[in-house]
Design an enzyme around this catalytic site. Structure first.
Site, PDB file in Angstrom:
ATOM      1  CE  LYS A  72      -4.398   1.156   0.149  1.00  0.00           C
ATOM      2  NZ  LYS A  72      -5.603   0.489  -0.371  1.00  0.00           N
ATOM      3  CG  ASP A  79      -7.204   3.648  -0.860  1.00  0.00           C
ATOM      4  OD1 ASP A  79      -7.731   2.539  -0.745  1.00  0.00           O
ATOM      5  OD2 ASP A  79      -7.222   4.486   0.070  1.00  0.00           O
TER       6      ASP A  79
HETATM    7  P1  NDP Z   1     -12.701   8.094  -2.906  1.00  0.00           P
HETATM    8  O1  NDP Z   1     -11.628   9.080  -2.701  1.00  0.00           O
HETATM    9  O2  NDP Z   1     -13.239   7.860  -4.269  1.00  0.00           O
HETATM   10  O3  NDP Z   1     -13.948   8.431  -1.960  1.00  0.00           O
HETATM   11  C1  NDP Z   1     -13.810   8.507  -0.586  1.00  0.00           C
HETATM   12  C2  NDP Z   1     -15.121   8.957   0.009  1.00  0.00           C
HETATM   13  O4  NDP Z   1     -15.051   8.853   1.422  1.00  0.00           O
HETATM   14  C3  NDP Z   1     -15.449  10.411  -0.299  1.00  0.00           C
HETATM   15  O5  NDP Z   1     -16.841  10.580  -0.325  1.00  0.00           O
HETATM   16  C4  NDP Z   1     -14.818  11.144   0.897  1.00  0.00           C
HETATM   17  O6  NDP Z   1     -15.398  12.406   1.180  1.00  0.00           O
HETATM   18  C5  NDP Z   1     -15.127  10.158   2.010  1.00  0.00           C
HETATM   19  N1  NDP Z   1     -14.081  10.285   3.047  1.00  0.00           N
HETATM   20  C6  NDP Z   1     -12.754  10.095   2.885  1.00  0.00           C
HETATM   21  N2  NDP Z   1     -12.103  10.332   4.023  1.00  0.00           N
HETATM   22  C7  NDP Z   1     -13.051  10.686   4.914  1.00  0.00           C
HETATM   23  C8  NDP Z   1     -13.014  11.046   6.257  1.00  0.00           C
HETATM   24  N3  NDP Z   1     -11.852  11.111   6.939  1.00  0.00           N
HETATM   25  N4  NDP Z   1     -14.187  11.327   6.873  1.00  0.00           N
HETATM   26  C9  NDP Z   1     -15.365  11.263   6.188  1.00  0.00           C
HETATM   27  N5  NDP Z   1     -15.451  10.926   4.902  1.00  0.00           N
HETATM   28  C10 NDP Z   1     -14.319  10.643   4.276  1.00  0.00           C
HETATM   29  O7  NDP Z   1     -12.134   6.729  -2.267  1.00  0.00           O
HETATM   30  P2  NDP Z   1     -12.646   5.228  -2.515  1.00  0.00           P
HETATM   31  O8  NDP Z   1     -14.112   5.200  -2.709  1.00  0.00           O
HETATM   32  O9  NDP Z   1     -11.751   4.621  -3.509  1.00  0.00           O
HETATM   33  O10 NDP Z   1     -12.268   4.553  -1.097  1.00  0.00           O
HETATM   34  C11 NDP Z   1     -13.197   4.491  -0.014  1.00  0.00           C
HETATM   35  C12 NDP Z   1     -12.767   3.390   0.936  1.00  0.00           C
HETATM   36  O11 NDP Z   1     -12.741   2.133   0.242  1.00  0.00           O
HETATM   37  C13 NDP Z   1     -11.363   3.543   1.554  1.00  0.00           C
HETATM   38  O12 NDP Z   1     -11.374   2.973   2.844  1.00  0.00           O
HETATM   39  C14 NDP Z   1     -10.515   2.668   0.634  1.00  0.00           C
HETATM   40  O13 NDP Z   1      -9.321   2.236   1.277  1.00  0.00           O
HETATM   41  C15 NDP Z   1     -11.467   1.522   0.380  1.00  0.00           C
HETATM   42  N6  NDP Z   1     -11.189   0.705  -0.790  1.00  0.00           N
HETATM   43  C16 NDP Z   1     -11.142   1.252  -2.046  1.00  0.00           C
HETATM   44  C17 NDP Z   1     -10.915   0.441  -3.150  1.00  0.00           C
HETATM   45  C18 NDP Z   1     -10.990   0.959  -4.541  1.00  0.00           C
HETATM   46  O14 NDP Z   1     -10.935   0.145  -5.474  1.00  0.00           O
HETATM   47  N7  NDP Z   1     -11.136   2.253  -4.766  1.00  0.00           N
HETATM   48  C19 NDP Z   1     -10.612  -0.987  -2.985  1.00  0.00           C
HETATM   49  C20 NDP Z   1     -10.768  -1.480  -1.628  1.00  0.00           C
HETATM   50  C21 NDP Z   1     -11.004  -0.636  -0.599  1.00  0.00           C
HETATM   51  P3  NDP Z   1     -14.580  13.743   0.775  1.00  0.00           P
HETATM   52  O15 NDP Z   1     -14.642  13.786  -0.713  1.00  0.00           O
HETATM   53  O16 NDP Z   1     -15.330  14.824   1.452  1.00  0.00           O
HETATM   54  O17 NDP Z   1     -13.187  13.565   1.297  1.00  0.00           O
END
Ligand code: NDP
Length: 450
Positions: free
Chosen positions: A130, A170
């Site tokens: 990661k 991510d």
């Molecule tokens: P994105 O950046 O596309 O979206 C993240 C979302 O979560 C946004 O809506 C963001 O809001 C919100 N968010 C992020 N940090 C915070 C926080 N500290 N508090 C509240 N809301 C938060 O990321 P992903 O959708 O790719 O990832 C989301 C989760 O899924 C993570 O845990 C990631 O590790 C996990 N994941 C992702 C994979 C992938 O293929 N993308 C694979 C496996 C796991 P804002 O825009 O306001 O920051």
């Protein structure tokens, strides 16, 4: 919290905490896995030989580097970049990169540790890694993001490669960032090594359905879990936190399965939509305009409201899919969800439920799908992207989605069967930890002490 750690493993956890001071998320992730291993070493004492468990808890390599870049005002900015190459027993390191101001070595280590077992669960030949940076892409122009990505890759390129380490996206790293990163990698290496990064655009080696895979996969997993109790998504009210990649495609798949999504969020608050989230509008706001979630309520009008303060988990639902970030669902939130009648929880984000929340769900016999199993569809599909690139082919959406659905069903069944075999039927946390651990441990055992 109730302690479930086998006393033989206490020194291992103590050493991890001592050696990785100030990294609470990493301690939390290690503790959860070690708590599942008591039954494994009772049955297979060889796994505790040769400090195998201690070796699994220690990353093979940790890289921290300076990322200097120039902003639009001509000022030099400095960020910190990370790549943790956690475990390569089963294949090249594989795992995403996170660009978010909260990123530090402890966060990257927790994600790399989880990734190792998740990748093992997919049954595909990928190790765990990661990375990321404490860079905040929010409010930055495309040109600034490009300069940051180019500087980041200038250092990272020497550490990755199709047989070594294959990064992906991510939080904060989507198609735009992967494009800039891949372009710079290609330029530095003078090689079109498409399989060295995944999540690429379709024109330059990307795989159809990779964008959708994590959310779709988590929904397939929960669907299979619901079926064990004779239920499915049809008519279910769901809450999906976040509104990024994972959340959007979780919502899309829930809708296609006949469920309704009544709330989603970003870091500024959440929206409740009595008529069900309008996915096209959500995509327009988040994927095209890159605006805040409050804009959804403004544009959607009647029936939709934006709420700041409080918790999205106050919204009553049948199925909860936390899909934003780690520790976003507390013990208190879990109690509220249970009181409001939740029947299943599927983790789309990595480690979104606190240990107290998991205890509450499991004590109340709520179906609970842990992230390392439920969100493994993203990385599994990344491994398929590597297959596509190695064969210089171009797969159809249907081919990939069929493989994804099959992989998620296999992961579900493997976790359920492992839980049963180890005397904890229905405990997907134990099932996932044990099943992932055994694959990594078997390979490491075969290699001897390395
Ligand atoms: P994105 O950046 O596309 O979206 C993240 C979302 O979560 C946004 O809506 C963001 O809001 C919100 N968010 C992020 N940090 C915070 C926080 N500290 N508090 C509240 N809301 C938060 O990321 P992903 O959708 O790719 O990832 C989301 C989760 O899924 C993570 O845990 C990631 O590790 C996990 N994941 C992702 C994979 C992938 O293929 N993308 C694979 C496996 C796991 P804002 O825009 O306001 O920051």
């Amino acid at each position: 919290m109730m302690t479930k750690l086998d006393e033989k493993l206490e020194p291992t956890l103590d050493a991890v905490i001592r050696r990785n001071a100030g990294e609470p998320e990493f301690h939390q992730a290690v503790r959860e896995v070690l708590e599942s291993l008591g039954r494994v070493i009772a049955k297979n004492p060889q796994y505790a030989d040769d400090a195998l468990i201690e070796r699994i808890c220690e990353p093979e390599r940790q890289i921290i580097f300076r990322v200097p870049w120039v902003d639009d005002q001509g000022r030099v900015q400095v960020n910190r970049g990370f790549r943790v190459q956690f475990n390569s027993a089963l294949g090249p390191y594989k795992g995403g990169m996170r660009f978010h101001p909260s990123v530090n070595i402890g966060i990257v280590k927790f994600l790399g540790f989880e990734q190792t077992f998740k990748n093992a669960l997919t049954g595909l030949p990928i190790g765990g890694g990661k990375g990321g940076a404490d860079f905040n892409p929010k409010g930055r122009s495309d040109a600034e993001v490009m300069r940051f990505c180019q500087s980041f890759m200038t250092e990272m390129a020497r550490h990755i490669g199709v047989y070594t380490d294959v990064p992906a996206g991510d939080i904060g790293v989507g198609a735009r960032e992967i494009g800039f990163l891949f372009g710079q990698y290609k330029r530095l290496t003078n090689r079109y090594e498409a399989g060295a990064l995944t999540g690429k655009g379709l024109l330059y080696g990307g795989l159809r359905a990779r964008t959708e895979a994590t959310g779709y996969g988590a929904t397939y997993f929960v669907q299979r879990m619901l079926q064990t109790r004779g239920r499915d998504f049809e008519g279910m009210h769901c809450v999906v936190s976040g509104s990024g990649n994972v959340a959007i495609y979780t919502i899309e798949k829930i809708l296609s399965f006949g469920g309704a999504v009544v709330a989603c969020s970003d870091s500024s608050g959440y929206v409740v939509d009595e008529n069900g989230i309008d996915l096209a509008l959500l995509k327009e706001i988040k994927e095209v305009r890159r605006q805040r979630i409050s804009e959804y309520a403004n544009l959607r009008g009647k029936g939709a409201r934006f709420i700041t303060g409080g918790s999205i988990w106050d919204v009553p639902c049948d199925v909860a899919m936390p899909s934003a970030t780690q520790n976003e669902l507390s013990g208190k939130d879990a109690v509220t969800l249970i009181k409001n009648g939740v029947i299943a929880v599927g983790e789309g984000a990595n480690m979104p439920s606190t240990p107290e929340a998991i205890d509450a769900f499991q004590s109340a016999d709520i179906l609970f799908a842990p992230s390392k199993a439920a969100n493994a569809g993203g990385v599994a599909t990344s491994a398929l992207e590597m297959q596509q690139n190695a064969s210089r082919d171009s797969w159809s959406f249907e081919k990939t989605e069929t493989r994804l659905a099959q992989i998620m069903h296999n992961i579900h069944d493997h976790c359920a069967e492992t839980a049963e075999e180890y005397g904890v039927p229905g405990d997907y946390v134990m099932g996932a930890n044990i099943a992932g651990f055994i694959r990594v441990a078997e390979a490491m055992h075969a290699f001897g002490v390395i």
